[in-house]
Design an enzyme around this catalytic site. Sequence first.
Site, mmCIF file in Angstrom:
data_model
loop_
_atom_site.group_PDB
_atom_site.id
_atom_site.type_symbol
_atom_site.label_atom_id
_atom_site.label_comp_id
_atom_site.label_asym_id
_atom_site.label_seq_id
_atom_site.Cartn_x
_atom_site.Cartn_y
_atom_site.Cartn_z
ATOM 1 C CE1 TYR A 1 -5.651 10.381 -11.036
ATOM 2 C CE2 TYR A 1 -5.948 12.052 -12.726
ATOM 3 C CZ TYR A 1 -5.411 10.848 -12.323
ATOM 4 O OH TYR A 1 -4.632 10.115 -13.190
ATOM 5 C CE LYS B 1 -2.098 10.653 -11.003
ATOM 6 N NZ LYS B 1 -1.078 9.600 -10.931
ATOM 7 C CG ASP C 1 -1.765 1.247 1.313
ATOM 8 O OD1 ASP C 1 -1.611 2.146 0.471
ATOM 9 O OD2 ASP C 1 -2.591 1.326 2.242
ATOM 10 C CB VAL C 2 1.979 3.599 -2.677
ATOM 11 C CG1 VAL C 2 2.504 2.609 -3.693
ATOM 12 C CG2 VAL C 2 0.608 4.144 -3.071
HETATM 13 P P1 NAD Z 1 -5.423 1.039 -13.077
HETATM 14 O O1 NAD Z 1 -6.531 1.437 -12.179
HETATM 15 O O2 NAD Z 1 -5.605 -0.109 -13.982
HETATM 16 O O3 NAD Z 1 -4.089 0.813 -12.241
HETATM 17 C C1 NAD Z 1 -3.818 1.478 -11.031
HETATM 18 C C2 NAD Z 1 -3.188 0.470 -10.087
HETATM 19 O O4 NAD Z 1 -2.834 1.152 -8.873
HETATM 20 C C3 NAD Z 1 -4.168 -0.658 -9.707
HETATM 21 O O5 NAD Z 1 -3.568 -1.922 -9.901
HETATM 22 C C4 NAD Z 1 -4.458 -0.379 -8.243
HETATM 23 O O6 NAD Z 1 -4.746 -1.530 -7.480
HETATM 24 C C5 NAD Z 1 -3.151 0.276 -7.813
HETATM 25 N N1 NAD Z 1 -3.305 0.992 -6.542
HETATM 26 C C6 NAD Z 1 -4.334 1.775 -6.141
HETATM 27 N N2 NAD Z 1 -4.135 2.190 -4.880
HETATM 28 C C7 NAD Z 1 -2.958 1.642 -4.475
HETATM 29 C C8 NAD Z 1 -2.223 1.702 -3.261
HETATM 30 N N3 NAD Z 1 -2.663 2.387 -2.190
HETATM 31 N N4 NAD Z 1 -1.051 1.027 -3.197
HETATM 32 C C9 NAD Z 1 -0.607 0.305 -4.252
HETATM 33 N N5 NAD Z 1 -1.271 0.200 -5.409
HETATM 34 C C10 NAD Z 1 -2.437 0.878 -5.514
HETATM 35 O O7 NAD Z 1 -5.107 2.361 -13.943
HETATM 36 P P2 NAD Z 1 -3.883 2.743 -14.904
HETATM 37 O O8 NAD Z 1 -4.446 3.514 -16.009
HETATM 38 O O9 NAD Z 1 -3.019 1.580 -15.197
HETATM 39 O O10 NAD Z 1 -3.117 3.793 -13.947
HETATM 40 C C11 NAD Z 1 -1.716 3.805 -13.778
HETATM 41 C C12 NAD Z 1 -1.273 5.233 -13.503
HETATM 42 O O11 NAD Z 1 -1.503 6.044 -14.661
HETATM 43 C C13 NAD Z 1 -2.011 5.920 -12.355
HETATM 44 O O12 NAD Z 1 -1.101 6.684 -11.586
HETATM 45 C C14 NAD Z 1 -2.963 6.853 -13.072
HETATM 46 O O13 NAD Z 1 -3.336 7.963 -12.285
HETATM 47 C C15 NAD Z 1 -2.143 7.236 -14.280
HETATM 48 N N6 NAD Z 1 -2.933 7.741 -15.388
HETATM 49 C C16 NAD Z 1 -3.818 6.952 -16.054
HETATM 50 C C17 NAD Z 1 -4.545 7.487 -17.119
HETATM 51 C C18 NAD Z 1 -5.518 6.675 -17.935
HETATM 52 O O14 NAD Z 1 -6.170 7.250 -18.817
HETATM 53 N N7 NAD Z 1 -5.668 5.385 -17.723
HETATM 54 C C19 NAD Z 1 -4.352 8.830 -17.488
HETATM 55 C C20 NAD Z 1 -3.452 9.593 -16.768
HETATM 56 C C21 NAD Z 1 -2.730 9.054 -15.730
#
Ligand code: NAD
Length: 244
Positions: free
Chosen positions: A152, A156, A63-64
Amino acid sequence: MVDENNWPDRTVVVTGGARGQGAALAAKLVARGCRVVVGDVREDEGRALAERLGAQCEFVVLDVADPDSWQALKTVVARTGRLDGLVNNAGIFDPRPILDTDVALFQRHVAVNQLGTFLGLKFAAELADGADLSVVNISSISGLRGTGGAAYTSTKWAVRGMTKMAAAELAEHGIRVNSVHPGLIDTKMIEAIDPDRLARRTAQIPMQRRGSEDEVVDVVLFLLSPASRYVNGAEIAVDGGLSV
Ligand code: NAD
């Protein structure tokens, strides 16, 4: 001569790697011969991923937002004897208007997205041994513009600012720190966006399509690799031009 496609013996930690972009990154790192430690709160998905990727990939419950969790991860990484990369990828996204955002929702975003990234940087700084270590912080287009809800988006932007500070401060420890800003990427995360709004936002992308996990992963791989050895404190948007 560095072989850009083959990184044996390197250890890279990917947070939030049980699914989505983090899981895609873990797979590509394993394909390059790296040892990958995936940390996530999603135990079932994390363990299934590690099983699929084989002995080069280890899953750890992380858990980060919890400092003790990072201490446990330290023990795992110490066993591999080195740390070459950390990708602070874990994140949560619950985009709501300000009037619908309560203190708990706001603080949850701060804990995971902002404090989680800070604890990752601290972890990297504590383990750095002066050899080259690359940290990639996954921010968002929401760290460049005003989109994605106040909770959010503020975290970011914080990740983007923290990246600059860390790049300036940690270079003397042999650590480079950069941020990546994905736009709309097809993962489960964007299911939180109202479908009509998602369609409207997609139509605004100059390249007229959303991105794939691999399109973000390839940029992260560049920042982890020696090809980016003089890149420090940079921010790279991977958004088809949505933020221009
Ligand atoms: P996702 O939801 O599939 O992956 C996010 C992962 O983070 C999940 O596996 C989740 O379990 C994990 N997570 C959540 N809380 C956590 C915690 N407390 N400790 C450890 N792990 C935790 O979504 P994604 O798109 O793969 O997101 C990855 C990154 O990219 C994130 O930081 C997200 O904000 C960023 N992002 C995604 C998008 C998009 O369009 N998908 C756009 C901009 C930024």
